[in-house]
Each structure stands twice: as C-alpha cells, then as structure tokens.
Scaffold this motif. Structure first.
Motif, PDB file in Angstrom:
ATOM      1  N   ALA A   1       0.835  -1.205   0.000  1.00  0.00           N
ATOM      2  CA  ALA A   1       0.000   0.000   0.000  1.00  0.00           C
ATOM      3  C   ALA A   1       0.868   1.253   0.000  1.00  0.00           C
ATOM      4  N   PHE A   2       1.950   1.226   0.757  1.00  0.00           N
ATOM      5  CA  PHE A   2       2.862   2.366   0.823  1.00  0.00           C
ATOM      6  C   PHE A   2       3.477   2.640  -0.552  1.00  0.00           C
ATOM      7  N   ALA A   3       3.942   1.587  -1.227  1.00  0.00           N
ATOM      8  CA  ALA A   3       4.553   1.741  -2.553  1.00  0.00           C
ATOM      9  C   ALA A   3       3.517   2.179  -3.594  1.00  0.00           C
ATOM     10  N   MET A   4       2.303   1.653  -3.494  1.00  0.00           N
ATOM     11  CA  MET A   4       1.246   2.050  -4.433  1.00  0.00           C
ATOM     12  C   MET A   4       0.906   3.528  -4.247  1.00  0.00           C
ATOM     13  N   ARG A   5       0.856   3.975  -2.994  1.00  0.00           N
ATOM     14  CA  ARG A   5       0.551   5.382  -2.737  1.00  0.00           C
ATOM     15  C   ARG A   5       1.663   6.269  -3.289  1.00  0.00           C
ATOM     16  N   MET A   6       2.912   5.854  -3.103  1.00  0.00           N
ATOM     17  CA  MET A   6       4.028   6.630  -3.651  1.00  0.00           C
ATOM     18  C   MET A   6       3.925   6.707  -5.175  1.00  0.00           C
ATOM     19  N   THR A   7       3.582   5.582  -5.788  1.00  0.00           N
ATOM     20  CA  THR A   7       3.441   5.540  -7.248  1.00  0.00           C
ATOM     21  C   THR A   7       2.319   6.466  -7.696  1.00  0.00           C
ATOM     22  N   ARG A   8       1.184   6.383  -7.019  1.00  0.00           N
ATOM     23  CA  ARG A   8       0.045   7.238  -7.365  1.00  0.00           C
ATOM     24  C   ARG A   8       0.426   8.708  -7.232  1.00  0.00           C
ATOM     25  N   ASN A   9       1.055   9.056  -6.130  1.00  0.00           N
ATOM     26  CA  ASN A   9       1.438  10.455  -5.918  1.00  0.00           C
ATOM     27  C   ASN A   9       2.437  10.931  -6.965  1.00  0.00           C
ATOM     28  N   ARG A  10       3.357  10.083  -7.323  1.00  0.00           N
ATOM     29  CA  ARG A  10       4.364  10.433  -8.338  1.00  0.00           C
ATOM     30  C   ARG A  10       3.685  10.653  -9.694  1.00  0.00           C
ATOM     31  N   CYS A  11       2.698   9.793 -10.034  1.00  0.00           N
ATOM     32  CA  CYS A  11       1.944   9.972 -11.286  1.00  0.00           C
ATOM     33  C   CYS A  11       1.166  11.282 -11.257  1.00  0.00           C
ATOM     34  N   LEU A  12       0.546  11.575 -10.131  1.00  0.00           N
ATOM     35  CA  LEU A  12      -0.206  12.832 -10.016  1.00  0.00           C
ATOM     36  C   LEU A  12       0.719  14.036 -10.127  1.00  0.00           C
ATOM     37  N   ASP A  13       1.922  13.924  -9.554  1.00  0.00           N
ATOM     38  CA  ASP A  13       2.913  14.999  -9.694  1.00  0.00           C
ATOM     39  C   ASP A  13       3.245  15.231 -11.163  1.00  0.00           C
ATOM     40  N   LEU A  14       3.349  14.146 -11.906  1.00  0.00           N
ATOM     41  CA  LEU A  14       3.663  14.249 -13.329  1.00  0.00           C
ATOM     42  C   LEU A  14       2.532  14.948 -14.080  1.00  0.00           C
ATOM     43  N   PHE A  15       1.279  14.629 -13.735  1.00  0.00           N
ATOM     44  CA  PHE A  15       0.135  15.288 -14.368  1.00  0.00           C
ATOM     45  C   PHE A  15       0.169  16.791 -14.101  1.00  0.00           C
ATOM     46  N   LYS A  16       0.482  17.162 -12.867  1.00  0.00           N
ATOM     47  CA  LYS A  16       0.517  18.576 -12.502  1.00  0.00           C
ATOM     48  C   LYS A  16       1.618  19.315 -13.246  1.00  0.00           C
ATOM     49  N   ALA A  17       2.725  18.619 -13.482  1.00  0.00           N
ATOM     50  CA  ALA A  17       3.874  19.267 -14.104  1.00  0.00           C
ATOM     51  C   ALA A  17       3.769  19.332 -15.621  1.00  0.00           C
ATOM     52  N   LYS A  18       2.861  18.564 -16.192  1.00  0.00           N
ATOM     53  CA  LYS A  18       2.749  18.528 -17.654  1.00  0.00           C
ATOM     54  C   LYS A  18       2.329  19.879 -18.189  1.00  0.00           C
ATOM     55  N   LYS A  19       2.957  20.263 -19.256  1.00  0.00           N
ATOM     56  CA  LYS A  19       2.601  21.495 -19.938  1.00  0.00           C
ATOM     57  C   LYS A  19       1.511  21.188 -20.955  1.00  0.00           C
ATOM     58  N   PRO A  20       0.753  22.177 -21.355  1.00  0.00           N
ATOM     59  CA  PRO A  20      -0.245  21.945 -22.399  1.00  0.00           C
ATOM     60  C   PRO A  20       0.425  21.432 -23.671  1.00  0.00           C
ATOM     61  N   VAL A  21      -0.239  20.501 -24.328  1.00  0.00           N
ATOM     62  CA  VAL A  21       0.296  19.890 -25.537  1.00  0.00           C
ATOM     63  C   VAL A  21      -0.553  20.342 -26.706  1.00  0.00           C
ATOM     64  N   LEU A  22       0.088  20.657 -27.797  1.00  0.00           N
ATOM     65  CA  LEU A  22      -0.652  21.007 -28.997  1.00  0.00           C
ATOM     66  C   LEU A  22      -1.489  19.819 -29.438  1.00  0.00           C
ATOM     67  N   ALA A  23      -2.658  20.076 -29.971  1.00  0.00           N
ATOM     68  CA  ALA A  23      -3.554  18.998 -30.379  1.00  0.00           C
ATOM     69  C   ALA A  23      -2.870  18.076 -31.390  1.00  0.00           C
ATOM     70  N   GLU A  24      -2.083  18.621 -32.291  1.00  0.00           N
ATOM     71  CA  GLU A  24      -1.406  17.808 -33.296  1.00  0.00           C
ATOM     72  C   GLU A  24      -0.387  16.868 -32.641  1.00  0.00           C
ATOM     73  N   ASP A  25       0.389  17.395 -31.676  1.00  0.00           N
ATOM     74  CA  ASP A  25       1.358  16.557 -30.972  1.00  0.00           C
ATOM     75  C   ASP A  25       0.668  15.454 -30.192  1.00  0.00           C
ATOM     76  N   ASP A  26      -0.449  15.803 -29.538  1.00  0.00           N
ATOM     77  CA  ASP A  26      -1.207  14.820 -28.773  1.00  0.00           C
ATOM     78  C   ASP A  26      -1.750  13.735 -29.699  1.00  0.00           C
ATOM     79  N   PHE A  27      -2.262  14.124 -30.865  1.00  0.00           N
ATOM     80  CA  PHE A  27      -2.784  13.174 -31.840  1.00  0.00           C
ATOM     81  C   PHE A  27      -1.687  12.221 -32.304  1.00  0.00           C
ATOM     82  N   LEU A  28      -0.514  12.760 -32.631  1.00  0.00           N
ATOM     83  CA  LEU A  28       0.595  11.918 -33.083  1.00  0.00           C
ATOM     84  C   LEU A  28       1.053  10.973 -31.985  1.00  0.00           C
ATOM     85  N   LYS A  29       1.119  11.474 -30.768  1.00  0.00           N
ATOM     86  CA  LYS A  29       1.550  10.627 -29.648  1.00  0.00           C
ATOM     87  C   LYS A  29       0.555   9.497 -29.413  1.00  0.00           C
ATOM     88  N   ARG A  30      -0.739   9.823 -29.416  1.00  0.00           N
ATOM     89  CA  ARG A  30      -1.753   8.791 -29.210  1.00  0.00           C
ATOM     90  C   ARG A  30      -1.716   7.751 -30.317  1.00  0.00           C
TER      91      ARG A  30
END
Length: 168
Positions: free
Chosen positions: A57-86
C-alpha cells in the motif's frame, strides 16, 4: 532494512506498480521512469521502512502520488502533438488489441474515459483485486467514497455498453 530484505519485500512489487502506473499514465515509458523513481526513494528511505505496516500500500501510494505529480507538471500539448503521440501509442498496442474481443476492447476504452478517481478505484478493485481497505490506504479515500466511486464507474461503463449495444 538490509538489501536482502529490500529484495524480498519491495522489489517483488514492481509488476503491480508498473501496471498501476501504466494504467494511470497510458504511457509505458513514463511508467517505467516513475517506478524507478519510486524504488530509488524507497531505497533511500530503507532505514525507516521497518515502520511501514503495509509495504504494498505504501509503494502504491508513492506511485500514485508520483503519477499525479507528473500530471501537474505537464505542460499543455498542442492537439497535433497529442494526436501523433496517441497514434504511435495505439500502434504499439495494436497487436495486443487484436487479441482482445470487441467488447473487452470497448470496456477498456470506456474505463479510460472515466474520471481519474473512478478509473483508479475501478482498476485497483476490479483488475488488481485489492480489498476496499487496501484501496483506502493507497488512495487516502474512505471506504464509503471508494464504494460510491466504484459503483458510479461500473454504472457508467454498463450504461454505455447498453447504449452502444441497443443503439439508444
């Protein structure tokens, strides 16, 4: 905690953590980076890990928090870049998706479109098979909140399946 204890108690969690991070991020490479960061932090805290009651549970919480940190740090992506990445991500997953039935593929897509909390709770309960109390430890949600979000997530997926099946 000794290195041998770390190998037997922490490292075996890597597959679960990887599945969880991949499910949250939809990007296997980023998930690998997150898991490496989590293991590094756990190793750095190895002396205080004896106090942790539920390592998973401790490791899962750390993983979840780290993923959420990444979401917060993400910059807006151009729609074209997002489309190509997907599209590049989808092409890598194409071989796996071919093996899935149409309904299983549809369910996966519907789950991906759920709000973050519902998607996370549904993944932990229905895919990873965690108990409500374990999910509560990992997510800092109450058991009642987990039950409500899981019920709503299942209802949304079920209603969308029925709508698509019967065209209503």
């Amino acid at each position: 905690m000794l290195a041998s204890e770390f190998k037997t108690k922490v490292l075996p969690l890597s597959n679960k953590l990887m599945r969880f991070a991949t499910q949250m991020l939809h990007d296997e490479e980023q998930a690998r980076d997150i898991i490496q960061d989590v293991f590094l932090k756990l190793w750095q805290k190895k002396d205080s890990l004896r106090e942790v009651d539920n390592m998973e549970a401790f490791a899962m919480r750390m993983t979840r928090n780290r993923c959420l940190d990444l979401f917060k740090a993400k910059k807006p992506v151009l729609a074209e870049d997002d489309f190509l990445k997907r599209n590049s991500t989808e092409s890598r997953d194409l071989q796996n998706e071919i093996e899935l039935s149409e309904s299983a593929l549809l369910v996966r897509k519907l789950i991906r479109n759920l709000p973050d909390i519902q998607r996370t709770v549904m993944h932990l309960r229905d895919i990873e098979q965690y108990e409500y109390e374990e999910i509560a430890q990992m997510t800092d949600l109450t058991v009642n909140t987990i039950r409500v979000n899981l019920s709503r997530a299942r209802k949304k997926v079920r209603d969308e399946l029925i709508k698509r099946e019967y065209g209503n």
